[in-house]
Design a protein around this motif. Sequence first.
Motif, PDB file in Angstrom:
ATOM      1  N   ASP A  86       0.412 -12.241  10.639  1.00 31.42           N
ATOM      2  CA  ASP A  86      -0.158 -12.171   9.299  1.00 31.42           C
ATOM      3  C   ASP A  86      -1.161 -13.311   9.113  1.00 31.42           C
ATOM      4  O   ASP A  86      -0.863 -14.429   9.495  1.00 31.42           O
ATOM      5  CB  ASP A  86       0.985 -12.288   8.272  1.00 31.42           C
TER       6      ASP A  86
ATOM      7  N   TRP B  74      14.515  -5.777   9.217  1.00 29.37           N
ATOM      8  CA  TRP B  74      13.263  -5.201   8.733  1.00 29.37           C
ATOM      9  C   TRP B  74      13.379  -4.736   7.290  1.00 29.37           C
ATOM     10  O   TRP B  74      14.418  -4.215   6.880  1.00 29.37           O
ATOM     11  CB  TRP B  74      12.793  -4.067   9.663  1.00 29.37           C
TER      12      TRP B  74
ATOM     13  N   ALA C 120       4.365  -4.773   0.820  1.00 24.99           N
ATOM     14  CA  ALA C 120       4.718  -5.647   1.931  1.00 24.99           C
ATOM     15  C   ALA C 120       5.709  -4.913   2.836  1.00 24.99           C
ATOM     16  O   ALA C 120       6.532  -4.124   2.372  1.00 24.99           O
ATOM     17  CB  ALA C 120       5.330  -6.948   1.410  1.00 24.99           C
ATOM     18  N   ASN C 121       5.586  -5.154   4.130  1.00 25.51           N
ATOM     19  CA  ASN C 121       6.445  -4.543   5.142  1.00 25.51           C
ATOM     20  C   ASN C 121       6.716  -5.671   6.123  1.00 25.51           C
ATOM     21  O   ASN C 121       5.839  -6.056   6.876  1.00 25.51           O
ATOM     22  CB  ASN C 121       5.679  -3.380   5.790  1.00 25.51           C
ATOM     23  N   HIS C 122       7.921  -6.247   6.062  1.00 29.15           N
ATOM     24  CA  HIS C 122       8.081  -7.516   6.775  1.00 29.15           C
ATOM     25  C   HIS C 122       9.501  -7.760   7.251  1.00 29.15           C
ATOM     26  O   HIS C 122      10.437  -7.050   6.871  1.00 29.15           O
ATOM     27  CB  HIS C 122       7.628  -8.679   5.882  1.00 29.15           C
ATOM     28  N   CYS C 123       9.619  -8.790   8.079  1.00 27.28           N
ATOM     29  CA  CYS C 123      10.938  -9.247   8.513  1.00 27.28           C
ATOM     30  C   CYS C 123      11.556 -10.024   7.364  1.00 27.28           C
ATOM     31  O   CYS C 123      10.891 -10.820   6.710  1.00 27.28           O
ATOM     32  CB  CYS C 123      10.797 -10.142   9.738  1.00 27.28           C
TER      33      CYS C 123
ATOM     34  N   ALA D 281       8.951 -14.147   8.444  1.00 30.12           N
ATOM     35  CA  ALA D 281       7.891 -13.548   7.624  1.00 30.12           C
ATOM     36  C   ALA D 281       6.780 -14.568   7.394  1.00 30.12           C
ATOM     37  O   ALA D 281       5.592 -14.249   7.486  1.00 30.12           O
ATOM     38  CB  ALA D 281       8.472 -13.068   6.296  1.00 30.12           C
TER      39      ALA D 281
ATOM     40  N   THR E  29       4.609 -10.293   8.870  1.00 32.60           N
ATOM     41  CA  THR E  29       4.396  -9.559   7.616  1.00 32.60           C
ATOM     42  C   THR E  29       3.158  -8.689   7.764  1.00 32.60           C
ATOM     43  O   THR E  29       2.121  -9.162   8.212  1.00 32.60           O
ATOM     44  CB  THR E  29       4.169 -10.544   6.446  1.00 32.60           C
TER      45      THR E  29
ATOM     46  N   HIS F  24       1.323  -4.787   5.860  1.00 32.93           N
ATOM     47  CA  HIS F  24       1.305  -4.043   4.603  1.00 32.93           C
ATOM     48  C   HIS F  24       1.156  -2.559   4.840  1.00 32.93           C
ATOM     49  O   HIS F  24       0.514  -2.130   5.784  1.00 32.93           O
ATOM     50  CB  HIS F  24       0.199  -4.569   3.691  1.00 32.93           C
TER      51      HIS F  24
END
Length: 500
Positions: A404, A432, A480-483, A489, A494, A496
């Motif tokens: 990111d 996740w 957001a699409n993240h650990c 993150a 991270t 998206h």
Amino acid sequence: MGVTGPRLLRAPGDIRSVAVPLLFAGYATSGALLVTVLHGYPASAGAGLLAVAGVVAATVISARALGARQSRAVSRSALVVAVVALLTGTGLTVAPGAAPAEPHDHGPPAARIADEPSRRFTLTAATATVDAGGRNVAAWAFNGQVPGPELSATVGDVMEVTLRNRDIGRGVTLHWHGYDVPNDQDGVPGVTQAAVRPGQEFVYRFRADQPGTYWYHTHSASDVGVRMGLYGVLVVRPGPVTGLDVTVPVHTLAGRPLPAPKVEQVEAGRPVRLRLINTDSTTHRYALAGTAYRVAAIDGVDLRGPTPLVDTAVLIPAGGRYDLVFDAPATPVALFVDGRAVYSTGPVSTATGAWPVLDPLGYGTTAPVPWSRFDKTFTLVLDRGLDLRRLVPRYAHTVNGAADPDIPPQVVRLGDVVRFTIVNRSQIVHPWHLHGHHVLVLARDGEPAAGSPLWLDSFDVRPGEVWKVAFRADNPGMWANHCHNLAHADAGMTLHLRYS
Ligand SMILES: [Cu+2]
């Protein structure tokens, strides 16, 4: 060997002519090894060019030092290759094929819910000193307490939560973990709103239409913010409570587990629901001793046909929730988290360490996957490596070789059925977490999920595992699409999900 072998076979008396190619081969091997270990998969053009630069430079320097004969032209072109590779590899010039950072540009915010709120709360974030298991520690707290106030509602309520920031310099937001709110209420600074600075406020409003166990936390400087205490429980019940219904958020503050809330004694036969919430960044192991129980819900969603479990532990990923239900027995019951009793109604055997662990992918009654084809498929390879896109290289947790903000967003259209394949190529667990959607687990390591449909918002992808999950793109925005190991993150993991 291809370079060195033939020359070795024809080795003349002078060792130098052999030594240089031999060293070159050695440098090249070491370079490849370094790229593998430090950068991981897939190797980027930047890392490859840096390695080439290092190998060429080291070979030229060695040749000079040994006084080996070489033409000026060869020496010069080697130097040019090394310099160009170094500049390109460190990103001082534009790296070929590098993804441009996607601007977080959103149109006008979605129409706000016009209905009169039926549940109003105010959360004021401030530095505080709180009692963490008998010791006073510095914390960041909502309304002076860790966890913050429990927000509860009944399905159909309209929630209005006013967030104020008194003195948290890093800024504060509220993210409704697992609650699929409209995008402009999701609380991700720089994506759905600006962080709330000291002296400012922000009003969140959304309809409580999903029953279940959730939690809220700051998403501004989220790693330190959540760890310091800016989180709390969100519970939405389908109707009036029957029996005992309690939340058990587990959190580690200043290195010590916070004490669980006091749970009253219950008379035998009364139904009990323990809503277990893991608000830490790592997995916890929960063992309920002294009674059979069922896992009624995971991540807020009821399971289909959950069967009774006895002497079985559950693993809850960072951010995840499990609702355990049972009828209170006449004999004592105790809940252990990582072997530590957090709640007990009397003496119970503590020998829970050897219990088997429930695999939710095989628990409950199966149902067919509602989709037979996928409009979009994405693969996420989780790994670690050197992020060379900045002036100072940093160690990063990567997705598809990037960190990111350089991971290209995944673009979907409203209505698409989307499948993610998530591959953990690293040595550590990555919990996740996709915002704004629950995903249906399709398979793990090629084995189709065989139990109740699992609609999750937080799931552990362990080292070497491959998960396939799917969802319908039904909540437009930038998500957001993240650990949810929040340190990961922060360190690059991270990306998206964006609706076109
Ligand atoms: Cu992670």
